[in-house]
Design a protein around this motif. Structure first.
Motif, PDB file in Angstrom:
ATOM      1  N   GLU A 104       0.834  -1.210   0.000  1.00 39.83           N
ATOM      2  CA  GLU A 104       0.000   0.000   0.000  1.00 39.83           C
ATOM      3  C   GLU A 104       0.865   1.254   0.000  1.00 39.83           C
ATOM      4  O   GLU A 104       0.575   2.232  -0.708  1.00 39.83           O
ATOM      5  CB  GLU A 104      -0.923  -0.001   1.224  1.00 39.83           C
ATOM      6  CG  GLU A 104      -2.136  -0.890   1.089  1.00 39.83           C
ATOM      7  CD  GLU A 104      -2.982  -0.899   2.355  1.00 39.83           C
ATOM      8  OE1 GLU A 104      -4.124  -1.369   2.290  1.00 39.83           O
ATOM      9  OE2 GLU A 104      -2.495  -0.454   3.414  1.00 39.83           O
ATOM     10  N   GLN A 122      -4.345   6.611   3.920  1.00 35.79           N
ATOM     11  CA  GLN A 122      -3.803   5.976   5.124  1.00 35.79           C
ATOM     12  C   GLN A 122      -3.918   6.879   6.346  1.00 35.79           C
ATOM     13  O   GLN A 122      -4.076   6.393   7.477  1.00 35.79           O
ATOM     14  CB  GLN A 122      -2.346   5.577   4.891  1.00 35.79           C
ATOM     15  CG  GLN A 122      -2.115   4.661   3.710  1.00 35.79           C
ATOM     16  CD  GLN A 122      -2.896   3.362   3.825  1.00 35.79           C
ATOM     17  OE1 GLN A 122      -3.034   2.811   4.906  1.00 35.79           O
ATOM     18  NE2 GLN A 122      -3.402   2.880   2.709  1.00 35.79           N
ATOM     19  N   PHE A 169      -5.994   1.983  -1.029  1.00 31.72           N
ATOM     20  CA  PHE A 169      -6.238   1.380   0.277  1.00 31.72           C
ATOM     21  C   PHE A 169      -6.943   0.049   0.087  1.00 31.72           C
ATOM     22  O   PHE A 169      -7.382  -0.290  -1.012  1.00 31.72           O
ATOM     23  CB  PHE A 169      -7.080   2.312   1.163  1.00 31.72           C
ATOM     24  CG  PHE A 169      -8.426   2.650   0.576  1.00 31.72           C
ATOM     25  CD1 PHE A 169      -9.558   1.909   0.883  1.00 31.72           C
ATOM     26  CD2 PHE A 169      -8.558   3.716  -0.305  1.00 31.72           C
ATOM     27  CE1 PHE A 169     -10.785   2.215   0.333  1.00 31.72           C
ATOM     28  CE2 PHE A 169      -9.789   4.035  -0.859  1.00 31.72           C
ATOM     29  CZ  PHE A 169     -10.910   3.278  -0.540  1.00 31.72           C
ATOM     30  N   ASN A 170      -7.081  -0.684   1.160  1.00 34.97           N
ATOM     31  CA  ASN A 170      -7.723  -1.989   1.144  1.00 34.97           C
ATOM     32  C   ASN A 170      -9.234  -1.794   1.238  1.00 34.97           C
ATOM     33  O   ASN A 170      -9.779  -1.522   2.315  1.00 34.97           O
ATOM     34  CB  ASN A 170      -7.208  -2.823   2.320  1.00 34.97           C
ATOM     35  CG  ASN A 170      -7.706  -4.246   2.283  1.00 34.97           C
ATOM     36  OD1 ASN A 170      -8.662  -4.557   1.594  1.00 34.97           O
ATOM     37  ND2 ASN A 170      -7.063  -5.107   3.028  1.00 34.97           N
TER      38      ASN A 170
END
Length: 637
Positions: free
Chosen positions: A44, A185, A217-218
């Protein structure tokens, strides 16, 4: 993307235009054990928002990971294995994904790679201070010129202090948000500190900001975290009331009140055909129904828990959600589900389990799992703490393997992998109707550890080409072996695997030691390593664990010694001497003459006289048994 192919550059900035749309980092059980969770964070930060980074289910390359899948803009995918080092991770991004990783980012990311994998908190703090020094400190103008580098270190330090020093952690996070307001983040970290401080509503706002940013991002983890925090908000009545929209004033309602139906009809009738046409145009058509996007994990209710033996649980889960039942489960006959344990600050624990129940049971809202509880296991400790009525997050079914790829099988399983063995062997036997050989080697420590014996007995009866060997390493085993089902006291060995046809493919699933031992034995038998599929984690090559596992495997017996071949001159001497020696042993012959004929043969060279006694003795001993050779040997000596 092809290796060495020039990457297109964006005309508005110095960064390359990403040819990869997203990177899916496998979070299956084998990859998770090999460090897939910190790898997700590393990637990331390395991609710096130039493409999406997602956690993903098993990619089918177990034992070769951590693994990641690259999804290109044109939809093509490729899997990159062995992301066990920082060097390999950077190579994947720069060579396979064709992303640019600037030198400063690479240097600092390498330091953070080590920090995330350091288990000693004191050493982590020391390495973190060195990382700050490498960019000139946090209040330095040099650091301000590189805000992203400084932000990443601030967030890393905030995570270290999140529980022990939350005030300092919040200070670092707020500073990072100001330096990089569009970096997702920073807002994720803000949501985490808000949750720790008991402010779920503020955490929800931060997560919605992350989703609005859109990439870098996830996505799956963020949506799950948002759902959980929204649930917390609803559980706090004062917070839910504060977030509810205020009622509109009465005057505003009256102003916005629509006209009555009669007025509308009157106006339309006055307009005649034109009014009717306007009324029809004013009614927009209904949009087509949009298929509901199902979340990756759904809540299942724990209906019952029972003990199968001293350390194995049988867990029955049910779900009454209608949404997932209507979707197609095109996952084949060999499949598994992922279980998810949510933690604070976005930390998640995911493990794969092969159900005892069937796909049709799943579609009916029923799921049966067998769980072997390990004292040091994070997931199994959590599962063993659940009680009937608790909820558990369960994924949709994922394919494990395709039975078409196995026209015959050698299956090696140990411990809780017994469920994998049942599913795998049945699928291969049933898929090939003409009958193919399937050899199952099931390894357990003691007899009480052996489960589903009745199921295996039935498989032996139903499938004539199914062969099974139980290996029990400690304690007694049944004395008799019936037909194609054998019991072996001891560990798996080359002799147990040897009867299976050398051309068959093999699958191994179970503890790390068993996987490593199976690989050693497979190579020792001279079989192709690529024909052995390892579904679980292997110890690192050359590690102590790998050496211990290999040492427990019994070495192969040494090959029998070939009989010595005497030189031609010695064979000629033996032929000339052996016959007179035997003639002298006839009834009535004198022993002294026999000794004289052997000790002082006439017409022989010095070499022949020297070797004759030894060759006579040696030749008789090899060709005859001990009783037959005793007389001649005693006479010669």
């Amino acid at each position: 993307p092809q290796r060495g192919r020039p990457s297109p550059r964006c005309g508005r900035c110095r960064h390359q235009a990403a040819m990869v749309k997203s990177i899916r980092v496998c979070q299956g059980s084998a990859c998770s054990s090999a460090g897939a969770a910190p790898l997700l964070k590393d990637i990331e930060e390395l991609v710096n928002g130039h493409c999406n980074v997602e956690d993903w289910g098993c990619l089918g390359r177990c034992g070769l990971g951590p693994n990641a899948e690259l999804v290109q803009n044109n939809g093509q995918t490729s899997i990159v294995e062995d992301l066990t080092s920082f060097k390999n991770a950077v190579a994947m991004l720069t060579e396979e994904a064709e992303l640019e990783v600037p030198g400063k980012v690479r240097k600092l990311s390498k330091q953070k790679w080590k920090i995330r994998r350091e288990e000693d908190p004191a050493k982590r703090a020391e390495q973190l201070e060195k990382a700050f020094e490498s960019i000139g400190g946090e209040d330095n103008a040099k650091a301000a010129a590189e805000p992203m580098l400084l932000c990443s270190l601030l967030l890393l330090r905030a995570k270290e202090n999140l529980k022990s020093k939350p005030a300092e952690a919040l200070k670092d996070i707020e500073k990072a948000v100001k330096l990089a307001p569009t970096w997702p983040q920073t807002h994720l970290a803000l949501a985490q500190i808000c949750e720790v401080q008991g402010r779920p509503a503020d955490a929800v706002v931060a997560l919605k900001t992350v989703l609005d940013i859109g990439k870098g991002f996830n996505v799956g983890t963020t949506k799950r975290l948002l759902t959980r925090l929204e649930r917390k908000v609803k559980e706090q009545p004062q917070v839910a009331d504060a977030l509810a929209p205020a009622p509109e004033p009465a005057a505003k309602k009256a102003a916005a009140k629509p006209r009555s139906k009669s007025m509308g009809k009157k106006k339309a009738s006055e307009g005649g055909a034109d009014g009717q046409a306007k009324a029809e145009i004013a009614t927009p058509p209904l949009p087509p129904p949009v298929e509901e996007e199902l979340p990756e994990f759904l809540e299942w209710n724990l209906d019952s828990v029972s003990m199968l033996n001293h350390d194995c649980l049988r867990m029955v889960l049910t779900s009454e959600q209608q949404s997932f039942r209507d979707r197609q489960l095109d996952v084949g006959e060999i499949w598994h589900v992922d279980l998810l344990k949510e933690g604070e600050m976005g930390d998640e624990l995911k493990r794969a389990y092969t159900p005892v129940s069937t796909k049709s049971d799943y579609k009916e809202g029923n799921l049966v799992l067998m769980v072997k509880v390990y004292q040091t296991g994070k997931m199994t400790s959590y599962l063993s703490s659940l009680r009937p009525g608790n909820n558990l997050l369960v994924s949709a079914p994922h394919p494990t393997l395709n039975p078409r790829d196995y026209p015959g099988l050698v299956m090696i399983a140990g411990g809780s992998a017994v469920t994998v063995a049942i599913q795998m062997c049945k699928a291969v036997l049933m898929h090939h109707s003409h009958g193919v050989p399937v050899h199952l080697v099931l390894c357990n420590k003691t007899m009480p550890d052996v489960l589903y014996v009745d199921e295996f007995d039935k498989m032996v009866r139903d499938f004539p080409t199914f062969h099974m060997t139980h290996c029990v390493s400690s304690g007694p085993v049944p004395a008799s072996s019936v037909g194609r089902q054998r019991w072996h006291g001891g560990r798996i060995s080359a002799e147990i695997l040897a009867p299976a046809d050398a051309s068959l493919k093999a699958v191994v699933s179970g503890p790390m030691g068993l996987c490593q031992a199976s690989l050693v034995l497979w190579k020792r038998l001279g079989r192709a390593p690529e024909n052995l599929k390892v579904l679980d984690e292997l110890p690192p090559p050359g590690s102590t664990l790998a050496e211990e596992a290999a040492a427990k495997v019994a070495p192969p017996p040494p090959p029998p010694l070939a009989p010595p071949v005497a030189p031609a001159v010695v064979r000629q001497a033996v032929a000339q001497v052996a016959l007179p020696a035997q003639e002298s042993m006839r009834p009535g012959a004198k022993s002294s003459s026999a000794l004289k004929s052997v000790e002082e043969p006439t017409g022989l060279s010095f070499l022949q006289r020297f070797f004759t006694p030894f060759i006579v003795c040696r030749g008789r001993g090899l060709e005859e048994d001990d009783m037959e050779g005793t007389t001649v040997v005693s006479v010669v000596h």
